[in-house]
Design an enzyme around this catalytic site. Structure first.
Site, PDB file in Angstrom:
ATOM      1  N   HIS A   1      -0.586 -10.105  -4.688  1.00 39.73           N
ATOM      2  CA  HIS A   1       0.452  -9.780  -5.673  1.00 39.73           C
ATOM      3  C   HIS A   1       0.847 -11.011  -6.458  1.00 39.73           C
ATOM      4  O   HIS A   1       0.700 -12.136  -5.975  1.00 39.73           O
ATOM      5  CB  HIS A   1       1.685  -9.188  -4.983  1.00 39.73           C
ATOM      6  CG  HIS A   1       2.308 -10.078  -3.953  1.00 39.73           C
ATOM      7  ND1 HIS A   1       1.812 -10.189  -2.671  1.00 39.73           N
ATOM      8  CD2 HIS A   1       3.377 -10.921  -4.005  1.00 39.73           C
ATOM      9  CE1 HIS A   1       2.545 -11.038  -1.984  1.00 39.73           C
ATOM     10  NE2 HIS A   1       3.498 -11.509  -2.766  1.00 39.73           N
TER      11      HIS A   1
ATOM     12  N   ASP B   1      11.162  -6.419  -7.866  1.00 40.40           N
ATOM     13  CA  ASP B   1      11.308  -7.002  -6.530  1.00 40.40           C
ATOM     14  C   ASP B   1      12.652  -6.574  -5.943  1.00 40.40           C
ATOM     15  O   ASP B   1      13.679  -6.571  -6.627  1.00 40.40           O
ATOM     16  CB  ASP B   1      11.220  -8.532  -6.609  1.00 40.40           C
ATOM     17  CG  ASP B   1      10.957  -9.156  -5.244  1.00 40.40           C
ATOM     18  OD1 ASP B   1       9.869  -9.717  -5.046  1.00 40.40           O
ATOM     19  OD2 ASP B   1      11.868  -9.094  -4.374  1.00 40.40           O
TER      20      ASP B   1
ATOM     21  N   ASN C   1       2.057 -16.569  -4.447  1.00 41.54           N
ATOM     22  CA  ASN C   1       2.281 -17.319  -3.206  1.00 41.54           C
ATOM     23  C   ASN C   1       1.091 -17.142  -2.270  1.00 41.54           C
ATOM     24  O   ASN C   1       0.549 -16.036  -2.142  1.00 41.54           O
ATOM     25  CB  ASN C   1       3.553 -16.828  -2.505  1.00 41.54           C
ATOM     26  CG  ASN C   1       4.807 -17.225  -3.246  1.00 41.54           C
ATOM     27  OD1 ASN C   1       4.886 -18.299  -3.807  1.00 41.54           O
ATOM     28  ND2 ASN C   1       5.799 -16.347  -3.242  1.00 41.54           N
TER      29      ASN C   1
ATOM     30  N   CYS D   1       0.847  -1.204   0.000  1.00 43.58           N
ATOM     31  CA  CYS D   1       0.000   0.000   0.000  1.00 43.58           C
ATOM     32  C   CYS D   1       0.877   1.248   0.000  1.00 43.58           C
ATOM     33  O   CYS D   1       0.610   2.212  -0.726  1.00 43.58           O
ATOM     34  CB  CYS D   1      -0.932   0.018   1.204  1.00 43.58           C
ATOM     35  SG  CYS D   1      -2.386  -1.021   1.022  1.00 43.58           S
TER      36      CYS D   1
ATOM     37  N   GLY E   1       5.867 -19.567   1.344  1.00 42.52           N
ATOM     38  CA  GLY E   1       6.822 -18.512   1.683  1.00 42.52           C
ATOM     39  C   GLY E   1       6.247 -17.113   1.560  1.00 42.52           C
ATOM     40  O   GLY E   1       6.981 -16.133   1.589  1.00 42.52           O
TER      41      GLY E   1
ATOM     42  N   HIS F   1       4.168 -12.499  -8.814  1.00 37.23           N
ATOM     43  CA  HIS F   1       5.552 -12.342  -9.250  1.00 37.23           C
ATOM     44  C   HIS F   1       5.629 -12.688 -10.734  1.00 37.23           C
ATOM     45  O   HIS F   1       5.050 -13.690 -11.168  1.00 37.23           O
ATOM     46  CB  HIS F   1       6.470 -13.317  -8.503  1.00 37.23           C
ATOM     47  CG  HIS F   1       6.464 -13.148  -7.015  1.00 37.23           C
ATOM     48  ND1 HIS F   1       7.461 -12.496  -6.336  1.00 37.23           N
ATOM     49  CD2 HIS F   1       5.582 -13.546  -6.056  1.00 37.23           C
ATOM     50  CE1 HIS F   1       7.200 -12.509  -5.035  1.00 37.23           C
ATOM     51  NE2 HIS F   1       6.068 -13.140  -4.845  1.00 37.23           N
TER      52      HIS F   1
END
Ligand code: AMP
Ligand code: ZN
Length: 113
Positions: free
Chosen positions: A100, A30, A87, A7, A93, A102
């Site tokens: 989100h 990332d 995830n 956020c 993990g 990746h």
């Protein structure tokens, strides 16, 4: 959510290396990359991860897919290949409680397992 790191990135309160912005989504590199291309795609609005996804939250998913496509093209991994990872929960993990994905690519990613 004031203590949610994604956020804060979406609100511009902490810096991020933004590679794509849409009306309702943001994509940034990332901070701890696991591949030559490692970009995180988020909805700008706080949405909980998959287990707590609400019906109305689903509306942002097409935009997240289009962002992933744009990121892959921009990073020139659209032809070599890439992986989208969401995830969910301790065994995956997952660290951040803001939905989100990746985008990983730029190297051979190996098998799932
Ligand atoms: P996950 O483990 O699926 O919850 O993914 C969270 C990801 O966010 C991890 O890969 C972290 O390296 C990444 N991350 C955490 N803080 C930041 C930040 N400030 N900027 C960019 N990426 C971050
Ligand atoms: Zn959040």
């Amino acid at each position: 959510m004031s203590d949610c790191i994604f956020c804060l990135i979406a609100e511009g309160k902490i810096p991020a290396d933004i590679v794509f912005e849409g009306a309702n989504v943001l994509a940034f590199r990332d901070i701890d990359p696991k591949a030559p291309t490692h970009v995180v795609i988020i909805p700008k609005r706080h949405i909980n991860p998959l287990n707590d996804l609400e019906e109305e939250d689903i509306l942002v998913i097409p935009e997240m897919y289009m962002a992933a496509r744009a990121v892959a093209a921009g990073e020139e991994i659209d032809q070599s290949g890439y992986r989208l990872v969401a995830n969910t929960g301790p065994d995956s993990g997952q660290e951040v409680e803001h939905m989100h994905w990746h985008v990983l690519g730029g190297r051979r990613l190996g098998g799932m397992g």
